[in-house]
Design an enzyme around this catalytic site. Structure first.
Site, PDB file in Angstrom:
ATOM      1  N   LYS A 222      59.809   3.599 -19.782  1.00 12.50           N
ATOM      2  CA  LYS A 222      60.199   3.909 -21.159  1.00 12.50           C
ATOM      3  C   LYS A 222      61.602   3.409 -21.450  1.00 12.50           C
ATOM      4  O   LYS A 222      62.472   3.416 -20.579  1.00 12.50           O
ATOM      5  CB  LYS A 222      60.104   5.419 -21.381  1.00 12.50           C
TER       6      LYS A 222
ATOM      7  N   GLU B 262      45.823   8.468 -21.522  1.00 10.50           N
ATOM      8  CA  GLU B 262      46.558   9.732 -21.629  1.00 10.50           C
ATOM      9  C   GLU B 262      46.553  10.239 -23.068  1.00 10.50           C
ATOM     10  O   GLU B 262      46.159   9.516 -23.984  1.00 10.50           O
ATOM     11  CB  GLU B 262      48.003   9.537 -21.143  1.00 10.50           C
TER      12      GLU B 262
END
Length: 211
Positions: free
Chosen positions: A205, A74
């Site tokens: 995260k 990404e």
């Protein structure tokens, strides 16, 4: 003599199976390149996904055609993840890590409204500069239509990897359901559930307060 000629040893049978597997991979990659993907787009992009400007770098096409390992990466870590110049240094380190392991890195990004699979170094430098947007599945079509530059999230990179015929994707942290008021669910979750691409990550995260 005929029976003996027809018998194969285990190593020979294994080699034949390996060759058949490689031929299937090449055939599948070519079908993706021709726009005939066997499954629907990873994200709920529907009709618009099939009409977006989409480009696969020649080195990525060649690697897929030869059955070589390709790893999608990404680019929001470049556009929004780290401050300059650490963002560009990390992007280069990630690609170097893939190459050292024998793979071909395919960093995904949006440039001038085109989804690009396999950014070159000049394109990484461009995305590392201020001004690029963040392309998730909910706004990808709009950014493409406006001809914008953008880093791709986990969800959008999964969509691009699947469409290009890449079977493996590596990233840092994935999104999830955010804590606090309201209901903020990352598009990453739906993409991970729907996309037949192996995703290697460090987990959710830290801001998600996952247990």
């Amino acid at each position: 003599a005929g029976d003996e000629a027809g018998e194969r040893t285990e190593p020979q049978l294994f080699d034949e199976r390996q060759k058949r597997s490689e031929r299937r991979k090449v055939h599948r990659a070519r079908r993706y390149h021709a726009g005939a993907a066997a499954t629907e787009p990873a994200a709920p992009l529907g009709y618009h996904a099939r009409h977006m400007a989409f480009s696969v770098a020649p080195r990525i096409r060649a690697a897929l055609d030869e059955g070589l390992p390709v790893v999608a990466l990404e680019s929001t870590v470049v556009t929004h993840g780290l401050p300059r110049p650490d963002n560009l240094a990390l992007a280069r380190d990630l690609e170097r890590t893939v190459r050292e392991a024998g793979g071909e890195p395919a960093t995904v990004g949006v440039l001038d409204g085109t989804v690009v699979v396999g950014l070159d170094d000049d394109e990484l430098v461009r995305l590392a500069e201020p001004g690029a947007d963040k392309a998730s599945t909910w706004n990808l079509a709009a950014l493409v239509a406006q001809g914008r530059d953008a880093g791709t999230t986990v969800a959008t990179t999964l969509y691009a990897a699947q469409r290009a015929g890449i079977e493996t994707f590596a990233t840092g942290g994935i999104g999830g359901v955010h804590p606090g008021g309201g209901y903020d669910e990352s598009a990453d979750l739906a993409a991970l559930a729907r996309t037949p691409v192996v995703t290697v990550c460090a987990g959710p995260k830290s801001l998600l307060d996952a247990h």
